[in-house]
Design a protein around this motif. Sequence first.
Motif, PDB file in Angstrom:
ATOM      1  N   LEU A 406       0.828  -1.206   0.000  1.00  0.00           N
ATOM      2  CA  LEU A 406       0.000   0.000   0.000  1.00  0.00           C
ATOM      3  C   LEU A 406       0.864   1.260   0.000  1.00  0.00           C
ATOM      4  CD1 LEU A 406      -2.900  -0.966   2.440  1.00  0.00           C
ATOM      5  CD2 LEU A 406      -3.061  -0.501  -0.018  1.00  0.00           C
ATOM      6  N   CYS A 407       1.979   1.253   0.757  1.00  0.00           N
ATOM      7  CA  CYS A 407       2.903   2.392   0.717  1.00  0.00           C
ATOM      8  C   CYS A 407       3.350   2.667  -0.715  1.00  0.00           C
ATOM      9  CB  CYS A 407       4.132   2.106   1.590  1.00  0.00           C
ATOM     10  SG  CYS A 407       3.878   2.251   3.361  1.00  0.00           S
ATOM     11  N   TYR A 409       2.101   1.542  -3.668  1.00  0.00           N
ATOM     12  CA  TYR A 409       1.047   1.865  -4.630  1.00  0.00           C
ATOM     13  C   TYR A 409       0.495   3.267  -4.407  1.00  0.00           C
ATOM     14  CZ  TYR A 409      -3.427   1.810  -7.045  1.00  0.00           C
ATOM     15  OH  TYR A 409      -4.485   2.138  -7.850  1.00  0.00           O
ATOM     16  N   LEU A 410       0.166   3.582  -3.158  1.00  0.00           N
ATOM     17  CA  LEU A 410      -0.412   4.895  -2.876  1.00  0.00           C
ATOM     18  C   LEU A 410       0.587   6.018  -3.106  1.00  0.00           C
ATOM     19  CD1 LEU A 410      -2.411   4.077   0.402  1.00  0.00           C
ATOM     20  CD2 LEU A 410      -3.324   4.363  -1.917  1.00  0.00           C
ATOM     21  N   TYR A 423      -0.260   6.570   4.719  1.00  0.00           N
ATOM     22  CA  TYR A 423      -1.487   5.783   4.837  1.00  0.00           C
ATOM     23  C   TYR A 423      -1.181   4.285   4.763  1.00  0.00           C
ATOM     24  CZ  TYR A 423      -3.854  10.245   4.020  1.00  0.00           C
ATOM     25  OH  TYR A 423      -4.288  11.552   4.112  1.00  0.00           O
ATOM     26  N   GLY A 424      -0.215   3.927   3.953  1.00  0.00           N
ATOM     27  CA  GLY A 424       0.198   2.525   3.878  1.00  0.00           C
ATOM     28  C   GLY A 424       0.793   2.049   5.188  1.00  0.00           C
ATOM     29  N   SER A 427      -1.957   1.398   7.665  1.00  0.00           N
ATOM     30  CA  SER A 427      -2.699   0.160   7.391  1.00  0.00           C
ATOM     31  C   SER A 427      -1.954  -1.058   7.922  1.00  0.00           C
ATOM     32  CB  SER A 427      -2.927   0.015   5.885  1.00  0.00           C
ATOM     33  OG  SER A 427      -3.670   1.103   5.374  1.00  0.00           O
TER      34      SER A 427
END
Length: 466
Positions: A406-407, A409-410, A423-424, A427
């Motif tokens: 997520l880190c 990709y975001l 945000y990653g 999560s």
Amino acid sequence: MIALLVLGGPMALTQIIQFSIYTIDTIMIGRVGTDALAAAAIGTVIYFLLWMIGAGPVSAVTPMVSQSIGTTIGKPGLDARRDARRSVRMALWLVTLLTVPMFGFLLFAEDVLIFFGQDPEISRMAQDYVLVLAPGLPFALGVMVLRNFLATLNKTMVPLVLVTFSVLINAGLNAVLIFGLLGAPALGLIGAGIASSISYCLCFVMMASYVSLDRDGRQFDVFRNLLTFDRDRFGELVRLSWPISVTTLFEGMLFNAAALVMGAIGVHQLAAYQVALNVAAMAFMLPWGLAMAGATRIGLAEGAGDAEARQRAAQTTMVAAVGGMAVIALLVTLLPTQIAHIYMRPNDPENAATIAFILTFLPIAAAFMIFDATQLVANQLLRGLKDVTAPMIITGVSFWVIGFPLCYYLGFYTEFGPNGVWYGLMSGLMAAFIGLGIRLLQRLRVPPRPPELRQPDQDSPDLNPA
């Protein structure tokens, strides 16, 4: 709760003060410039990779010693003292042996950083920094081994004083070596690394002296036959410590990998990430200190076979640690500008872009502090119960199957950009808390094994030299 705070309060304060070495370095290096701060950020990535490998034997000391002492009633008998001595001695052995490959790895730090897409000049500066920082690493780990041992004896105040003194030494040496005060050459980033190494060495010498001279500590005689290799205890320590090291690597490298993602996005984003992460890491020291105290108390309860005390230790540790972190997170949310100006000169136009990112990052970092504290406490309590393999798996899945993807990709593929990296991280920490929390509840439902009550004659000679 009072017993936890009496033990954990000084431990938490010691953690905060000891970590302030890095905060002082970051603040003073920030006065040198953005490039130096960025180099310190990615250099710290490499340094803490090695520190996390050494964290296994450091952390294993707490459950091994506390459960040994917990099996006895009243003052630890000869068997408990001998058992504790073996654990501490082999922890120092393992820390020392690990430093050889660690130092070899640092010779290739620049190449590794360039391979991961970092700026070549920043990478060169980072390698120079970690090479002068590295000599202090075994002493820093040794200090934590002795501190964890002393905590099982409820000895926390003098270690707090000694660590505070070493931090003051570091601050003074920083001023002299970074900025060239008192006629010394201005070494900048390199000066910060030299100062930290010297302060760690001095702190270890002071801590070892205290362990040898303290009335209770010297009964364990932990440096007795220090050069004697104990194969059985060394093997037990390795079996317990390697999952802890891997777990610590899973967590720490998530933040370090996020730093590499930030570095690939831009230098200003990386410098701002270093500041926000330093603030979060400083806050992390409060629940970490309380969690270490909780691990000690739950280990003593486990060794004594006291299920009620074990449950009480878990509950009070979680409430105290998360409550304290919530207060800090609120302050970070309310005072981002003031915090940013501590790290960077607000009137310097070159710092404007970095400060803008710091102001964006800090409120997000404050939110994930809560999840960081909860997963930390659950993990430390499980270590106090010598439950390390399942937490390793839970942490690995949470951080590297959920968090880092997520880190990445975001951060690279969404409009969130550098904010998406945070945000990653959040999560991954949330997933870890859920998994570790469930594991801790399951583990507390299992009755502790009754202790083997041993009460040897306190005045009889210790016939076994180990």
